[in-house]
Design a protein around this motif. Sequence first.
Motif: not given
Length: 106
Positions: A18-22
């Motif tokens: 949660p909170g990370q990006f891709f």
Amino acid sequence: VTIKTGEKTNMKAGVISPGQFFGEMSLFTGEERSATVTAETDSVILEISKEALKNILSKKPELVNGFGNIIAERQSKNLKMMDDYLNRKESFMHKVVGKIKLFFEL
């Protein structure tokens, strides 16, 4: 996160928390995506368009270096994982070939 290891095979490359990006590689470079992300639970995903990012980067161009570093790290990790996989596969193939030759006394 999975990456292709062959025409019909994939390898787990990581987990997005949660909170990370891709999707940054495609967003920042325009290249085809190199991985597939599949949600394991209900998720809320936000999409940032190229135009929105262009607006942000024009105001804060120093962000390019930070994202460039993240992209390079992830790409390096993916390439290492793929290289390790291919080396293990080749090593296994040599063992199997050796057993076949021994069995058939070739």
